[in-house]
Motif scaffolding. Structure first.
Motif, PDB file in Angstrom:
ATOM      1  N   GLU A   2       0.847  -1.187   0.000  1.00 47.22           N
ATOM      2  CA  GLU A   2       0.000   0.000   0.000  1.00 47.22           C
ATOM      3  C   GLU A   2       0.885   1.241   0.000  1.00 47.22           C
ATOM      4  OE1 GLU A   2      -3.367  -0.036  -0.117  1.00 47.22           O
ATOM      5  OE2 GLU A   2      -3.170  -2.203  -0.326  1.00 47.22           O
ATOM      6  N   LEU A   3       0.354   2.350  -0.490  1.00 47.53           N
ATOM      7  CA  LEU A   3       1.116   3.591  -0.503  1.00 47.53           C
ATOM      8  C   LEU A   3       1.538   3.967   0.909  1.00 47.53           C
ATOM      9  CD1 LEU A   3       2.275   5.933  -2.058  1.00 47.53           C
ATOM     10  CD2 LEU A   3       0.067   7.061  -1.926  1.00 47.53           C
ATOM     11  N   ARG A  52       0.836   3.267 -17.055  1.00 51.35           N
ATOM     12  CA  ARG A  52       0.571   2.397 -15.900  1.00 51.35           C
ATOM     13  C   ARG A  52       1.372   1.118 -16.058  1.00 51.35           C
ATOM     14  NH1 ARG A  52      -3.786   3.881 -12.731  1.00 51.35           N
ATOM     15  NH2 ARG A  52      -5.066   5.509 -13.660  1.00 51.35           N
ATOM     16  N   ARG A  70       3.709   6.286  -8.603  1.00 51.65           N
ATOM     17  CA  ARG A  70       2.745   6.531  -7.529  1.00 51.65           C
ATOM     18  C   ARG A  70       2.200   7.939  -7.499  1.00 51.65           C
ATOM     19  NH1 ARG A  70       0.628   1.859  -6.297  1.00 51.65           N
ATOM     20  NH2 ARG A  70       2.166   0.374  -5.587  1.00 51.65           N
ATOM     21  N   TRP A  71       3.058   8.948  -7.690  1.00 56.44           N
ATOM     22  CA  TRP A  71       2.584  10.316  -7.606  1.00 56.44           C
ATOM     23  C   TRP A  71       3.513  11.252  -8.368  1.00 56.44           C
ATOM     24  CZ3 TRP A  71       6.140  13.597  -5.516  1.00 56.44           C
ATOM     25  CH2 TRP A  71       7.092  13.066  -4.655  1.00 56.44           C
ATOM     26  N   SER A  80       7.259   3.321  -6.276  1.00 56.20           N
ATOM     27  CA  SER A  80       7.459   2.253  -5.291  1.00 56.20           C
ATOM     28  C   SER A  80       8.047   1.062  -6.027  1.00 56.20           C
ATOM     29  CB  SER A  80       6.144   1.875  -4.607  1.00 56.20           C
ATOM     30  OG  SER A  80       5.229   1.337  -5.532  1.00 56.20           O
TER      31      SER A  80
END
Length: 106
Positions: A2-3, A52, A70-71, A80
């Motif tokens: 998870e982030l 993606r 991720r961002w 990640s």
């Protein structure tokens, strides 16, 4: 992963050369910080939208690791590690070779 897991890892400030490859294009970057969960990159030449799926991050003195986008904020990107269990031993050796002690935050 998870982030939030990525955000819990201790980040090590760096300033080393890297290359982010999408499979069809590649972009120069600087790793501004690195953890067992991922990395923050300064990458001004990357397009606004990255594909993606798995990308490839090659870091000087570490080699190529599979990452997930991720961002993004301006010229900074967060990734990640797609296969943290494969990345971790390499990261441990990388940090140890520089005398850097890294642990998860509590």
């Amino acid at each position: 992963m998870e982030l939030g897991d990525f955000m819990d890892d201790q980040r090590v400030p760096l300033g080393i050369q890297a290359r982010l490859d999408t499979g069809s294009d590649g972009y120069d970057a600087i790793v501004t910080d690195l953890s067992y969960g991922g990395a923050c990159l300064e990458a001004p030449d990357t397009p606004e939208f990255l594909p993606r799926g798995v990308l490839f991050l090659t870091i000087e003195d570490l080699g190529t690791l599979d990452v997930l986008f991720r961002w993004r904020k301006d010229n900074r990107l967060g990734v990640s590690f797609a296969r943290e269990h494969d990345a971790r031993p390499r990261l441990e050796a990388f940090f140890a070779s520089r005398g850097i002690r890294v642990g998860a935050r509590n």
